[in-house]
Design a protein around this motif. Structure first.
Motif, short mmCIF file in Angstrom:
data_model
loop_
_atom_site.label_atom_id
_atom_site.label_comp_id
_atom_site.label_asym_id
_atom_site.label_seq_id
_atom_site.Cartn_x
_atom_site.Cartn_y
_atom_site.Cartn_z
N TYR A 139 33.74 22.91 90.55
CA TYR A 139 32.51 22.83 89.75
C TYR A 139 31.39 22.39 90.64
CZ TYR A 139 33.96 23.43 84.90
OH TYR A 139 34.37 23.97 83.71
N LEU A 199 42.37 18.59 80.78
CA LEU A 199 41.73 18.17 82.02
C LEU A 199 41.43 16.68 81.87
CD1 LEU A 199 39.40 19.74 84.43
CD2 LEU A 199 38.40 17.82 83.18
N GLN A 223 26.55 12.48 81.33
CA GLN A 223 25.94 13.42 80.40
C GLN A 223 27.04 14.19 79.68
OE1 GLN A 223 23.66 15.62 83.17
NE2 GLN A 223 22.63 13.77 83.86
N ILE A 232 31.99 12.50 79.14
CA ILE A 232 33.15 12.80 79.99
C ILE A 232 32.70 13.68 81.15
CG2 ILE A 232 35.46 13.81 80.07
CD1 ILE A 232 35.62 13.59 77.04
N ALA A 252 31.73 14.58 85.56
CA ALA A 252 30.63 14.50 86.53
C ALA A 252 30.32 13.06 86.91
CB ALA A 252 29.39 15.21 86.01
N VAL A 271 33.78 9.34 90.31
CA VAL A 271 34.73 8.28 90.70
C VAL A 271 36.07 8.52 89.97
CG1 VAL A 271 33.01 6.51 91.19
CG2 VAL A 271 33.90 6.73 88.88
N ALA A 290 40.92 15.57 87.26
CA ALA A 290 39.52 15.58 87.72
C ALA A 290 39.05 14.14 87.83
CB ALA A 290 38.66 16.36 86.74
O1 LIG Z 1 30.09 20.18 86.18
C1 LIG Z 1 29.22 19.47 85.67
O2 LIG Z 1 28.04 19.48 86.06
C2 LIG Z 1 29.59 18.58 84.52
C3 LIG Z 1 28.58 18.09 83.73
C4 LIG Z 1 28.88 17.30 82.65
C5 LIG Z 1 30.21 16.99 82.36
C6 LIG Z 1 31.25 17.46 83.15
C7 LIG Z 1 30.96 18.24 84.25
N1 LIG Z 1 31.95 18.71 85.08
C8 LIG Z 1 33.31 18.29 85.05
O3 LIG Z 1 33.48 16.95 85.58
C9 LIG Z 1 34.44 17.04 86.61
C10 LIG Z 1 34.57 15.86 87.52
O4 LIG Z 1 33.41 15.61 88.25
P1 LIG Z 1 33.42 14.70 89.58
O5 LIG Z 1 34.24 15.42 90.61
O6 LIG Z 1 34.00 13.37 89.19
O7 LIG Z 1 31.99 14.62 89.93
C11 LIG Z 1 34.02 18.35 87.23
O8 LIG Z 1 34.76 18.84 88.26
C12 LIG Z 1 34.08 19.20 85.98
O9 LIG Z 1 35.39 19.40 85.51
#
Ligand SMILES: O=C(O)c1ccccc1N[C@@H]1O[C@H](COP(=O)(O)O)[C@@H](O)[C@H]1O
Length: 227
Positions: free
Chosen positions: A6, A133, A142, A146, A148, A151, A172
Motif C-alpha cells: 500500500y 488483516l 484516519q 485502523i 496507516a 508501528v 500489517a
Molecule cells: O493505505 C492507506 O493509506 C491507509 C489509510 C487509512 C487506513 C489504512 C490504510 N492502509 C492500511 O494500513 C496498513 C498498515 O500501514 P503501515 O505499514 O503501518 O503504515 C497498510 O499497509 C494498509 O493495509
C-alpha cells in the motif's frame, strides 16, 4: 508468503511494485474530505486496477464508512478484494450485496489490534470475510482508526489469531525490511503488508510515494523467509 503493498497512487507506481515483487497491490479510494495522504480518486483506482489485470491481486480500501459508497467504488474500480478498514464492518448482508455488485469479489476485513479483545473480534468477523488483516490502531489514525499507523502491535495476539481462525490472515502495521523476517517467524501469517516503511515521506512525515528499492527488499525478504 504473499506480500501486499500500500498505498499505490499511479499506474506506473503499481507496475514498478509488481516488478519489485509485490503480489497484492493496495489502493485507497478517497471519500471527499477525509484527506488520507495516499488516497486516489475513483477513476485513478479503476485505471490502476485495469493495468494490473493478470499481473497482481488488486485490493481496494474504500475510505468510507457508508455501504452505498463502498459498493459504488467496488462496481466502478473492479478490485479483486475489497479491504474494509473503516468503521463499516462486513456482514452476511454486505457479502450478498458485494456479490451482486461485483461477482467473485473477496472481502478482506481489517481487525484493529488494540489489545487482547481483538482475538474475539477476529473469531467473530472471520464469518463474513475471505481474509483478515491484522493492523495497528492509533487514536489519530484516519479511516475509522485502523491502519496507516506505521508501528507494530502485540504480535503474540496476532499469532493466537492466526492459530485460531480458518481463513488466511495478513499481518500489517509498521512492517518494513527491518522487521518483516522477525514478524513472519513470530506470527506465521499467510501474508505481510507494508505502507509507511516502504514509502518516501516529506519533512513533515506525509507519505508521498513508494520507495521501490524498499519495496523490493521487503518482498525479497518475505518471499525468502520460510516457516
Ligand atoms: O493505505 C492507506 O493509506 C491507509 C489509510 C487509512 C487506513 C489504512 C490504510 N492502509 C492500511 O494500513 C496498513 C498498515 O500501514 P503501515 O505499514 O503501518 O503504515 C497498510 O499497509 C494498509 O493495509
Amino acid at each position: 508468503m504473499i506480500t501486499q503493498i500500500y498505498s499505490i497512487i499511479s499506474v506506473e507506481e503499481a507496475l514498478q511494485c509488481v516488478e519489485a515483487g509485490a503480489d497484492y497491490i493496495g489502493v485507497l479510494v478517497e471519500d471527499a474530505g477525509r484527506g488520507c495522504p495516499c488516497a486516489v480518486p475513483l477513476e485513478t483506482a479503476a485505471d490502476i486496477f485495469r493495468a494490473l489485470a493478470g499481473k497482481a491481486t488488486r485490493v481496494m480500501i474504500p475510505a468510507s464508512d457508508r455501504e452505498e459508497n463502498i459498493l459504488h467504488y467496488a462496481r466502478t474500480a473492479q478490485p479483486d478484494i475489497v479491504h474494509l478498514s473503516s468503521s463499516f464492518k462486513s456482514s452476511a448482508a454486505f457479502q450478498a450485496k458485494l456479490e451482486a455488485a461485483l461477482p467473485g469479489a473477496k472481502i478482506m476485513q481489517a481487525i484493529g489490534m488494540s489489545g487482547p479483545e481483538a482475538y474475539d473480534e477476529a473469531l467473530q468477523r472471520q464469518k463474513y470475510a475471505d481474509y483478515l488483516l491484522l493492523d495497528s490502531v492509533s487514536p489519530n489514525a484516519q479511516n475509522g482508526g485502523i491502519g496507516a499507523v506505521g508501528v507494530p502491535h502485540d504480535w503474540s495476539i496476532s499469532k493466537k489469531i492466526v492459530d485460531a481462525v480458518d481463513i488466511p490472515v495478513i499481518l500489517a502495521g509498521g512492517l518494513g525490511p527491518d522487521n518483516v523476517v522477525n514478524a513472519i517467524h513470530t506470527v506465521h501469517p499467510f501474508g505481510v503488508d507494508s505502507l509507511t516503511k516502504t514509502s518516501v515521506k516529506n519533512a513533515s512525515g506525509k507519505l508521498l510515494y513508494k520507495d521501490i528499492s524498499k519495496v523490493r527488499q521487503f518482498c525479497h525478504l518475505a518471499h525468502s523467509t520460510h516457516i
